[in-house]
Design a protein around this motif. Structure first.
Motif, PDB file in Angstrom:
ATOM      1  N   UNK A 129       3.436  55.490  -2.995  1.00  0.00           N
ATOM      2  CA  UNK A 129       3.692  54.123  -3.450  1.00  0.00           C
ATOM      3  C   UNK A 129       4.955  54.075  -4.290  1.00  0.00           C
ATOM      4  N   UNK A 130       5.478  52.854  -4.418  1.00  0.00           N
ATOM      5  CA  UNK A 130       6.663  52.602  -5.236  1.00  0.00           C
ATOM      6  C   UNK A 130       6.228  51.790  -6.446  1.00  0.00           C
ATOM      7  N   UNK A 131       6.304  52.389  -7.651  1.00  0.00           N
ATOM      8  CA  UNK A 131       5.861  51.651  -8.838  1.00  0.00           C
ATOM      9  C   UNK A 131       6.790  50.485  -9.157  1.00  0.00           C
ATOM     10  N   UNK A 132       6.170  49.428  -9.670  1.00  0.00           N
ATOM     11  CA  UNK A 132       6.922  48.244 -10.066  1.00  0.00           C
ATOM     12  C   UNK A 132       6.619  47.897 -11.515  1.00  0.00           C
ATOM     13  N   UNK A 133       6.173  46.685 -11.744  1.00  0.00           N
ATOM     14  CA  UNK A 133       5.938  46.181 -13.093  1.00  0.00           C
ATOM     15  C   UNK A 133       4.875  46.990 -13.839  1.00  0.00           C
ATOM     16  N   UNK A 134       5.123  47.175 -15.128  1.00  0.00           N
ATOM     17  CA  UNK A 134       4.107  47.759 -16.011  1.00  0.00           C
ATOM     18  C   UNK A 134       3.070  46.669 -16.254  1.00  0.00           C
ATOM     19  N   UNK A 135       1.799  47.021 -16.135  1.00  0.00           N
ATOM     20  CA  UNK A 135       0.705  46.067 -16.308  1.00  0.00           C
ATOM     21  C   UNK A 135       0.006  46.326 -17.641  1.00  0.00           C
ATOM     22  N   UNK A 136      -0.812  45.390 -18.099  1.00  0.00           N
ATOM     23  CA  UNK A 136      -1.524  45.601 -19.372  1.00  0.00           C
ATOM     24  C   UNK A 136      -2.374  46.882 -19.341  1.00  0.00           C
ATOM     25  N   UNK A 137      -2.403  47.544 -20.466  1.00  0.00           N
ATOM     26  CA  UNK A 137      -3.212  48.755 -20.630  1.00  0.00           C
ATOM     27  C   UNK A 137      -4.668  48.354 -20.829  1.00  0.00           C
ATOM     28  N   UNK A 179      -6.225  53.378 -20.297  1.00  0.00           N
ATOM     29  CA  UNK A 179      -5.695  53.517 -18.939  1.00  0.00           C
ATOM     30  C   UNK A 179      -4.412  52.709 -18.815  1.00  0.00           C
ATOM     31  N   UNK A 180      -3.307  53.401 -18.559  1.00  0.00           N
ATOM     32  CA  UNK A 180      -2.017  52.750 -18.316  1.00  0.00           C
ATOM     33  C   UNK A 180      -1.950  52.369 -16.837  1.00  0.00           C
ATOM     34  N   UNK A 181      -1.406  51.188 -16.553  1.00  0.00           N
ATOM     35  CA  UNK A 181      -1.348  50.704 -15.164  1.00  0.00           C
ATOM     36  C   UNK A 181       0.037  50.211 -14.789  1.00  0.00           C
TER      37      UNK A 181
END
Length: 136
Positions: free
Chosen positions: A63-71, A83-85
């Motif tokens: 996969x290609x990571x994009x936006x950082x999401x809420x932890x 959990x970091x997402x």
């Protein structure tokens, strides 16, 4: 109470042939739950490295990571868990059922939202969908 458990994962997404967004959920028989691919970090591994490794291990997809999401912060087995997402676009790969993940589902966001076992996971789902550009 023991120390903080660090984990990471991705809200894995792809475009259907019709251009609709689909979200990947995995079923873990050990917990009988539906969630995003995620797992504990290995020693010396960054959160992003762990997230990408877990996606590959649990879904068979790169996969290609994009936006950082809420932890996500919650208690699991009596221990605090963080959990970091990331939002991550699915690349090539093939899912092979195993002891850890026996099923995988690609669903429209609203169906994924309803299937998620932990209501708190909807925060990451909504943030991921909100970060995506509409299909061209």
């Amino acid at each position: 109470m023991s120390g903080l458990v660090l984990a990471a994962g991705c809200v894995l997404w792809r475009r259907s042939p019709e251009g609709r967004t689909e979200i990947c959920l995995v079923h873990r028989p050990r917990y009988d739950d539906w969630s995003f691919p995620k797992g504990k970090l290995k020693r010396g591994e960054t959160a992003l490295e762990g997230a990408l490794r877990e996606v590959l291990e649990e879904t068979g997809h790169r996969c290609a990571p994009g936006a950082v999401l809420p932890t996500a912060l919650y208690t699991a087995n009596g221990r605090p868990k963080e959990v970091s997402y990331w939002a991550a676009e699915a690349g090539g790969g093939t899912f092979v059922p195993n002891d850890e993940v026996d099923r995988l589902a690609w669903l429209p966001p609203e169906s994924a939202r309803a299937l998620l076992t932990r209501p708190g996971d909807r925060v990451q789902l909504d943030a991921c969908v909100g970060s995506l550009r509409p299909a061209a």
